[in-house]
Scaffold this active site. Structure first.
Site, PDB file in Angstrom:
ATOM      1  N   ARG A 285       9.359  -2.956  12.133  1.00 52.81           N
ATOM      2  CA  ARG A 285       8.488  -3.285  10.985  1.00 52.81           C
ATOM      3  C   ARG A 285       9.325  -3.816   9.828  1.00 52.81           C
ATOM      4  NH1 ARG A 285       3.414   0.006  10.021  1.00 52.81           N
ATOM      5  NH2 ARG A 285       2.409   0.105  12.033  1.00 52.81           N
TER       6      ARG A 285
ATOM      7  N   ARG B 210       7.310   1.761   1.004  1.00 56.60           N
ATOM      8  CA  ARG B 210       7.639   0.349   1.208  1.00 56.60           C
ATOM      9  C   ARG B 210       7.969  -0.289  -0.145  1.00 56.60           C
ATOM     10  NH1 ARG B 210       3.540  -2.094   4.680  1.00 56.60           N
ATOM     11  NH2 ARG B 210       4.508  -0.732   6.204  1.00 56.60           N
TER      12      ARG B 210
ATOM     13  N   SER C   8       0.236  -4.853   5.387  1.00 55.92           N
ATOM     14  CA  SER C   8       0.165  -5.058   6.833  1.00 55.92           C
ATOM     15  C   SER C   8      -1.304  -5.079   7.232  1.00 55.92           C
ATOM     16  CB  SER C   8       0.930  -3.964   7.563  1.00 55.92           C
ATOM     17  OG  SER C   8       0.667  -2.709   6.975  1.00 55.92           O
TER      18      SER C   8
ATOM     19  N   MET D 212      -7.378  -3.342   4.203  1.00 58.50           N
ATOM     20  CA  MET D 212      -8.322  -2.519   3.423  1.00 58.50           C
ATOM     21  C   MET D 212      -8.162  -2.654   1.919  1.00 58.50           C
ATOM     22  SD  MET D 212      -8.150   0.863   5.859  1.00 58.50           S
ATOM     23  CE  MET D 212      -9.341   1.785   4.904  1.00 58.50           C
TER      24      MET D 212
ATOM     25  N   ARG E  57       1.866  11.227  -8.925  1.00 57.30           N
ATOM     26  CA  ARG E  57       1.192  11.424  -7.628  1.00 57.30           C
ATOM     27  C   ARG E  57       1.963  10.785  -6.467  1.00 57.30           C
ATOM     28  NH1 ARG E  57      -4.786  12.274  -7.698  1.00 57.30           N
ATOM     29  NH2 ARG E  57      -5.394  12.907  -9.809  1.00 57.30           N
TER      30      ARG E  57
ATOM     31  N   ARG F 150      -0.296  -8.819  -3.183  1.00 62.16           N
ATOM     32  CA  ARG F 150      -0.291  -7.723  -2.205  1.00 62.16           C
ATOM     33  C   ARG F 150       0.647  -8.112  -1.073  1.00 62.16           C
ATOM     34  NH1 ARG F 150      -1.840  -3.933   1.165  1.00 62.16           N
ATOM     35  NH2 ARG F 150      -2.893  -4.465   3.133  1.00 62.16           N
TER      36      ARG F 150
ATOM     37  N   GLY G  68       0.834  -1.206   0.000  1.00 58.20           N
ATOM     38  CA  GLY G  68       0.000   0.000   0.000  1.00 58.20           C
ATOM     39  C   GLY G  68       0.864   1.249   0.000  1.00 58.20           C
TER      40      GLY G  68
ATOM     41  N   ASP H  35      -0.441  -4.771  14.016  1.00 62.02           N
ATOM     42  CA  ASP H  35      -1.154  -4.331  15.220  1.00 62.02           C
ATOM     43  C   ASP H  35      -2.200  -5.389  15.580  1.00 62.02           C
ATOM     44  OD1 ASP H  35      -2.368  -2.922  12.705  1.00 62.02           O
ATOM     45  OD2 ASP H  35      -4.024  -3.004  14.128  1.00 62.02           O
TER      46      ASP H  35
HETATM   47  N1  LIG Z   1      -8.862  -1.026   8.757  1.00 64.68           N
HETATM   48  C1  LIG Z   1      -7.688  -1.371   9.265  1.00 64.68           C
HETATM   49  N2  LIG Z   1      -6.631  -1.368   8.446  1.00 64.68           N
HETATM   50  C2  LIG Z   1      -5.441  -1.688   8.981  1.00 64.68           C
HETATM   51  C3  LIG Z   1      -5.309  -2.030  10.338  1.00 64.68           C
HETATM   52  N3  LIG Z   1      -4.007  -2.278  10.588  1.00 64.68           N
HETATM   53  C4  LIG Z   1      -3.386  -2.093   9.436  1.00 64.68           C
HETATM   54 BR1  LIG Z   1      -1.559  -2.265   9.246  1.00 64.68          BR
HETATM   55  N4  LIG Z   1      -4.218  -1.741   8.431  1.00 64.68           N
HETATM   56  C5  LIG Z   1      -3.768  -1.500   7.039  1.00 64.68           C
HETATM   57  O1  LIG Z   1      -2.942  -0.344   7.091  1.00 64.68           O
HETATM   58  C6  LIG Z   1      -3.557   0.738   6.406  1.00 64.68           C
HETATM   59  C7  LIG Z   1      -4.199   1.607   7.418  1.00 64.68           C
HETATM   60  O2  LIG Z   1      -3.267   1.982   8.414  1.00 64.68           O
HETATM   61  C8  LIG Z   1      -4.542   0.140   5.429  1.00 64.68           C
HETATM   62  O3  LIG Z   1      -3.921   0.089   4.150  1.00 64.68           O
HETATM   63  C9  LIG Z   1      -4.816  -1.264   5.974  1.00 64.68           C
HETATM   64  O4  LIG Z   1      -4.687  -2.249   4.977  1.00 64.68           O
HETATM   65  C10 LIG Z   1      -6.436  -2.046  11.178  1.00 64.68           C
HETATM   66  O5  LIG Z   1      -6.375  -2.342  12.382  1.00 64.68           O
HETATM   67  N5  LIG Z   1      -7.614  -1.708  10.592  1.00 64.68           N
END
Ligand SMILES: Nc1nc2c(nc(Br)n2[C@@H]2O[C@H](CO)[C@@H](O)[C@H]2O)c(=O)[nH]1
Length: 234
Positions: A217, A24, A90, A180, A43, A87, A20, A204
């Site tokens: 990380r 990275r 994280s 996400m 961008r 992909r 993402g 996390d």
């Molecule tokens: N919604 C969600 N996204 C997460 C989380 N931890 C991580 Br790392 N992510 C990912 O990290 C980004 C958000 O910090 C997004 O691209 C997610 O894929 C979480 O606890 N929740």
């Protein structure tokens, strides 16, 4: 070049790793690829192409969220002919047995809403990983000795999700982690007949509220990239 990617035809490999975070992408390209060269910075969404064990590989950011990933993956497939899309991301753990630093291989990805809902209308499509990639990643993780889980995950549209009831049901039904992006990657790969997999590092934990310190990380993410590269060329 496309609306969002400035690479010239031929500058993007058939195998594409998709973090993402564009930084990275830069770190992974500099760490794992030979002769990595910048092929996109439109961008600020950095993309690099080089080789790994002689194989051409592109590592390209997708941004956060399925809508952003959808833009890049559509253009990588439709305009640059990407065939294998993995992909490397994280995620937040949703089960007690899934620990921070562990790797999760997403067999499938649940969503509440996703960019492709408009196409499916009342159909609940099941976004699913390519089995061959999944098996190769699982075997690579075992060889590398990386603690790894495989199962369904949750691809949320929101980081600040106001649905504790949803999280409760997802945990009850075994969802391993939340991120996400994966569900839309899998849906697009199914639409265009490509291979896709999400290899996720847990950074996390939603139950323990533990989080991976920034300085740890990088090492943890190295395992994930190794697994993805071995899987792509198994
Ligand atoms: N919604 C969600 N996204 C997460 C989380 N931890 C991580 Br790392 N992510 C990912 O990290 C980004 C958000 O910090 C997004 O691209 C997610 O894929 C979480 O606890 N929740």
């Amino acid at each position: 070049m496309t609306f969002h990617i400035g690479a010239k035809p031929g500058e993007i490999a058939e195998t594409v790793l998709l973090p993402g975070d564009p930084y990275r992408a830069r770190w992974a390209a500099q760490t794992f690829l030979k002769d990595a060269r910048l092929i996109n910075e439109v961008r600020g969404m950095l993309g690099y192409t080089g080789t790994w064990q002689g194989h051409p590989v592109t590592i390209h950011g997708t941004g956060m969220g399925m809508s952003s990933l959808s833009i890049y993956v559509n253009e990588l497939i439709r305009d640059y002919g990407a065939q294998t899309l993995i992909r490397i991301g994280s995620a937040g753990a949703m089960q007690p047995q899934v620990k921070v630093r562990d790797v999760v291989l997403a067999m499938s990805a649940c969503t509440l809403t996703a960019p492709s809902n408009g196409i499916f209308k009342e159909l609940n499509f099941a976004p699913t990983a390519h089995f061959g990639l999944l098996k190769a990643a699982w075997d690579a993780a075992e060889r590398l000795g990386v603690p790894t889980h495989a199962g369904t995950i949750y691809s949320s549209q929101l980081f600040y999700d106001e649905r504790p009831d949803l999280q409760e049901q997802l945990q009850r039904h075994g969802a391993l982690c939340v991120e996400m992006e994966a569900a839309e990657l899998y849906t697009l790969a199914a639409r265009y007949g490509r291979r896709a997999l999400a290899v996720l590092t847990i950074s996390d934990h939603l139950l323990t509220e533990e989080a991976l310190p920034a300085d740890q990380r990088e090492r943890s993410f190295g395992d994930m990239v190794e697994i993805a590269l071995h899987a792509a060329f198994a």
